[in-house]
Scaffold this motif. Structure first.
Motif, PDB file in Angstrom:
ATOM      1  N   GLU A   1       0.867  -1.182   0.000  1.00 21.77           N
ATOM      2  CA  GLU A   1       0.000   0.000   0.000  1.00 21.77           C
ATOM      3  C   GLU A   1       0.906   1.236   0.000  1.00 21.77           C
TER       4      GLU A   1
ATOM      5  N   ARG B   1      -2.928   3.690  -2.683  1.00 19.86           N
ATOM      6  CA  ARG B   1      -3.241   2.628  -3.622  1.00 19.86           C
ATOM      7  C   ARG B   1      -2.661   1.308  -3.143  1.00 19.86           C
ATOM      8  N   TRP B   2      -3.420   0.241  -3.331  1.00 16.68           N
ATOM      9  CA  TRP B   2      -2.933  -1.111  -3.050  1.00 16.68           C
ATOM     10  C   TRP B   2      -2.435  -1.738  -4.346  1.00 16.68           C
ATOM     11  N   ARG B   3      -1.384  -2.528  -4.233  1.00 15.38           N
ATOM     12  CA  ARG B   3      -0.902  -3.303  -5.371  1.00 15.38           C
ATOM     13  C   ARG B   3      -0.655  -4.735  -4.933  1.00 15.38           C
TER      14      ARG B   3
ATOM     15  N   ARG C   1       0.842  -7.793 -12.189  1.00 15.36           N
ATOM     16  CA  ARG C   1       0.622  -6.666 -11.284  1.00 15.36           C
ATOM     17  C   ARG C   1      -0.841  -6.270 -11.336  1.00 15.36           C
ATOM     18  N   ARG C   2      -1.426  -6.076 -10.168  1.00 12.63           N
ATOM     19  CA  ARG C   2      -2.803  -5.593 -10.083  1.00 12.63           C
ATOM     20  C   ARG C   2      -2.851  -4.481  -9.056  1.00 12.63           C
ATOM     21  N   SER C   3      -3.778  -3.547  -9.237  1.00 10.09           N
ATOM     22  CA  SER C   3      -3.894  -2.451  -8.283  1.00 10.09           C
ATOM     23  C   SER C   3      -5.356  -2.118  -8.048  1.00 10.09           C
TER      24      SER C   3
END
Length: 255
Positions: free
Chosen positions: A9, A13-15, A28-30
């Motif tokens: 975080e 934003r979280w990844r 990779r996702r966010s």
């Protein structure tokens, strides 16, 4: 070591980084929440300030020397990295930043110098003998973004950088065109010059590693250019690789 997920975080934003056995990032996702980012049944490591772990006071190693604490998230208990804090002024090092510093030390255990994490909120960290000794923050990239100025070195970048580095009190005057909705080729150099003036003890005569950050893509290259113009010893580093190397320590036996 099996495949795993790094949950981080930063800057609201979280990844989720899907990491292969060899350390390569496969996906990779966010998003705004960690819950949809984690695949059930896959091991994960957490670096997030919002889970509420107390920061560790400086000077200290970037990672806990004992077993990592755990945090509950999405119904799972995960190894979680605490942040760090400089108690005299309450400057905090976010967990993902601590992981990047640890990743650098994983590759270069004898690193002695300054790690400059070039994010929206930049972190200057003096590292010596395996410990984070002192830190300073600067909000250059965030300030430029808030005023609508792109993070790019325009035609007047070098001149503006030099002018504000020597006279940082001119910052507000230099940014006046942006306050009227106009563009300015000097804005980026002006703001970065003021940051370098404030951070002079962290780079003058020091070996500096400028690390990239997903919170300000491309900014590390501009930062390194600015320091090189001052004759400083600066090299560019891969902040993503450092992050993975640091968080991978939680996957080691005993973590």
């Amino acid at each position: 070591m099996a495949d795993w997920i790094a949950l981080t975080e930063e800057n609201g934003r979280w990844r989720a980084l899907d990491v292969a056995t060899g350390g390569q990032v496969k996906d990779r996702r966010s998003g705004p929440s960690p819950r949809p980012l984690r695949t059930e049944g896959v091991a994960a490591t957490l670096a997030a300030p919002s889970v509420g772990l107390p920061p560790r006071p400086l000077p200290c190693t970037p990672l806990p020397e004992a077993a990592w604490p755990r945090a509950e998230i999405g119904g799972a208990s995960l190894p979680a990295l605490p942040g760090l804090i400089q108690t005299n002024d309450q400057t905090e090092v976010q967990p993902a930043e601590a992981a990047r510093i640890a990743g650098v030390l994983a590759g270069v255990p004898q690193f002695d110098g300054v790690i400059w994490i070039c994010g929206a909120s930049a972190l200057w960290a003096h590292v010596s003998a395996g410990e984070v000794v002192s830190v300073m923050r600067a909000a250059s990239a965030a300030l430029l973004a808030a005023m609508g100025a792109p993070l790019e070195a325009g035609a007047d970048f070098d001149a503006a950088l030099a002018d504000t580095l020597s006279r940082p009190e001119r910052l507000a005057r230099e940014l006046a065109p942006l306050s009227l909705g106009k563009t300015s080729e000097r804005a980026c150099g002006t703001v970065l010059g003021a940051e370098l003036a404030a951070a002079r003890p962290w780079w003058l005569g020091q070996s500096v590693l400028a690390l990239s950050s997903p919170t300000a893509p491309g900014w590390s290259e501009i930062c390194a250019r600015a320091l090189q113009a001052q004759g400083a010893q600066v090299t560019l580093g891969d902040g993503e690789a450092a992050l993975i190397a640091g968080l991978a320590k939680a996957r080691a036996p005993g973590a």
